[in-house]
Write an enzyme that holds these catalytic residues in place. Structure first.
Site, PDB file in Angstrom:
ATOM      1  N   VAL A  12     -11.610   1.710  -1.133  1.00  5.29           N
ATOM      2  CA  VAL A  12     -12.868   1.493  -0.403  1.00  5.29           C
ATOM      3  C   VAL A  12     -13.895   0.775  -1.272  1.00  5.29           C
ATOM      4  O   VAL A  12     -14.857   0.223  -0.759  1.00  5.29           O
ATOM      5  CB  VAL A  12     -13.430   2.835   0.138  1.00  5.29           C
ATOM      6  CG1 VAL A  12     -12.414   3.469   1.088  1.00  5.29           C
ATOM      7  CG2 VAL A  12     -13.793   3.813  -0.969  1.00  5.29           C
ATOM      8  N   LYS A  13     -13.712   0.795  -2.583  1.00  3.97           N
ATOM      9  CA  LYS A  13     -14.623   0.117  -3.520  1.00  3.97           C
ATOM     10  C   LYS A  13     -16.084   0.323  -3.156  1.00  3.97           C
ATOM     11  O   LYS A  13     -16.887  -0.611  -3.203  1.00  3.97           O
ATOM     12  CB  LYS A  13     -14.275  -1.380  -3.629  1.00  3.97           C
ATOM     13  CG  LYS A  13     -12.883  -1.630  -4.221  1.00  3.97           C
ATOM     14  CD  LYS A  13     -12.656  -3.090  -4.576  1.00  3.97           C
ATOM     15  CE  LYS A  13     -11.282  -3.359  -5.153  1.00  3.97           C
ATOM     16  NZ  LYS A  13     -10.161  -3.122  -4.231  1.00  3.97           N
ATOM     17  N   ARG A  14     -16.448   1.545  -2.800  1.00  3.91           N
ATOM     18  CA  ARG A  14     -17.840   1.841  -2.503  1.00  3.91           C
ATOM     19  C   ARG A  14     -18.617   2.033  -3.805  1.00  3.91           C
ATOM     20  O   ARG A  14     -18.021   2.140  -4.890  1.00  3.91           O
ATOM     21  CB  ARG A  14     -17.954   3.095  -1.631  1.00  3.91           C
ATOM     22  CG  ARG A  14     -17.200   3.039  -0.291  1.00  3.91           C
ATOM     23  CD  ARG A  14     -17.599   1.859   0.568  1.00  3.91           C
ATOM     24  NE  ARG A  14     -17.151   1.970   1.947  1.00  3.91           N
ATOM     25  CZ  ARG A  14     -16.328   1.127   2.565  1.00  3.91           C
ATOM     26  NH1 ARG A  14     -15.823   0.082   1.937  1.00  3.91           N
ATOM     27  NH2 ARG A  14     -16.018   1.303   3.850  1.00  3.91           N
TER      28      ARG A  14
END
Lengths: 310, 310
Positions: A104-106
């Site tokens: 998700v690379k949040r």
């Protein structure tokens, strides 16, 4: 969850994660047509097609591998309907006892990172209820905002015994543009890697931390250096196969215990049937092609690690 | 869309964006109770509560402001149901002719950034259909992966006449950890800002580029320096109000034309009724308190900009 990852890697002898990054163009015609007949050429139709595609692959590979890594962007591109397919995929992988790494690379400022952590790894508090949401086991996180963007994720991970893979050095061609810039004589990614080791000390399993790192397969020398710099961090390695990485390049991402890294392949596995090497399976039996691609990847990595031992 | 933003700022005299970042704890009891009665203490109940809360605020402030900035994490924390509320919020803001800046801070390798760009700003291709998805007007983007993580967003923006705000210097306390590190004698954020100016040259409006930057209100000296470094970039300024920024600190984020920046306030507006200053509105009339907080913010920024001119 890091214990479970280690145990499953030992059991399957496969330090492998299958990237469930379905593009519509990967989905065999028969599946697309069926979904479009049922739901039309709509977001719902697209979401059904990628879900059915995923299900076919999961059914064919779940016994071979410890983990999957759905890339949420591929679902988010179809909006709410796509995210329902993401949710179904996560749930179905859990039914099959697979570990799910939400790619998700949040990453955001503190209170916002908290909300992301709740959504992906934690439980939402609604009145008197505490409810699991997307419920992945690990999530990938972007470090650009610094410690107070990361800490809320670590806090939720501690509570839920879940983990993170923090971007250190990504696999894409222009990753060096910022990540390789020299800061006090060493590259930014080294500095981020050092922070990952620090953050990881907060949430240790036995041999490995729950807080790992992403280091792309396309930069083997970086993998070697970062392995030393973060001895307790599991390294998630994207970029194998379609992006160019090979087993022999990746032995230095592992520790001497043969553990400490998990290599992702997405397109190379889920769209294997499109490669000449697996063309004999035909579009119809796409998932069997994926199974063979997983077996070949296990063999490639296994023999590379074996050679490195000698 | 950058033209529309400029026109709306001129018309409203409000270089202001209201951050629609609803936490359940901001939602007045009467709304929460009603949603929970209808949907239970479930993710659906939570999503309904934040949507009703948003709607009340939008109805009370839409005529005063050019734009809103929903922070997707606050919706994503409630999963698919929360994202339905995000979609409803975006759609309703468009009905009210508000510009919507999706605060999504996405960013990944090329093909994945493409998928995010499609989902938030573009159109999904499903069979022969091209379908708008979340359909924000602008999105915030994280630059850690470099040009090939950004370019797919720019490509979609060109096609759709939409825009970006790329993280340069964020408002949080530990933003300096990586962003302030010196690279060849200047800080990483300066280097990123320079790239934003370069990327922006690809997609110019009249006076301003479609490609803007995020520079936090909490670092006024940085704002001043980055204003000069990126003269054609609109700067989205988070951190006003609750995070500590004040109008007088922000005049240097603007160009001499009185334009070039848009200042966000989230909690300070949407949860204004919780502040002593607006307590007379009471919880029931929370949206009137938000309206007053917007008027006060317009006055604060307006008079600061006026003074700076003299």
């Amino acid at each position: 969850m890091i214990h479970k990852l280690v145990e499953k890697i030992k059991k399957t002898k496969a330090p492998i994660v299958v990237g469930l990054d379905p593009m519509l163009s990967y989905v065999p015609k028969q599946i697309r047509q069926k979904s479009f007949r049922e739901f039309g050429e709509t977001l719902e139709g697209a979401a059904d097609a990628i879900w059915q595609f995923n299900k076919g692959i999961i059914d064919c590979v779940y016994d071979l591998i410890p983990a999957v890594k759905p890339q949420i962007a591929m679902y988010e591109q179809f909006g709410v309907e796509g995210l329902k397919a993401f949710q179904k995929t996560v749930d179905y992988c859990h039914e099959k006892d697979l570990i799910v790494i939400g790619d998700v690379k949040r990453g955001d400022i503190g209170s916002t990172s908290s909300a992301y952590a709740v959504g992906h790894l934690g439980k939402a508090e609604v009145g008197g209820s505490r409810i699991s949401v997307f419920d992945e086991d690990f999530a990938t996180v972007n470090p650009y905002l610094g410690t107070d963007g990361i800490q809320p994720f670590i806090d939720v991970c501690k509570e839920e015994k879940k983990g993170l893979f923090i971007l250190v050095k990504t696999s894409n061609p222009s990753s060096g543009e910022f990540q390789d810039r020299l800061v006090d004589g060493r590259s930014l990614y080294e500095y981020v890697g050092e922070k990952v080791a620090e953050w990881g000390a907060q949430h240790m399993g036995d041999a490995y931390s729950y807080i790992g790192a992403v280091v792309g397969a396309t930069y083997p020398q970086v993998g070697k250096a970062m392995r030393k710099a973060m001895p307790k961090a599991f390294i998630l390695v994207p970029g194998y196969g379609a992006q160019g990485g090979k087993g022999a390049d990746l032995v230095h991402y592992f520790n001497k215990d043969g553990l400490g890294a998990i290599v992702n392949s997405s397109r190379g596995i889920i769209a294997a049937y499109k490669q000449e090497q697996y063309a004999q399976f035909t579009e119809e039996n796409y998932a069997d092609a994926s199974r063979q691609a997983v077996l070949d990847m296990i063999e490639d990595l296994g023999s590379a690690l074996q050679k490195a031992k000698q």
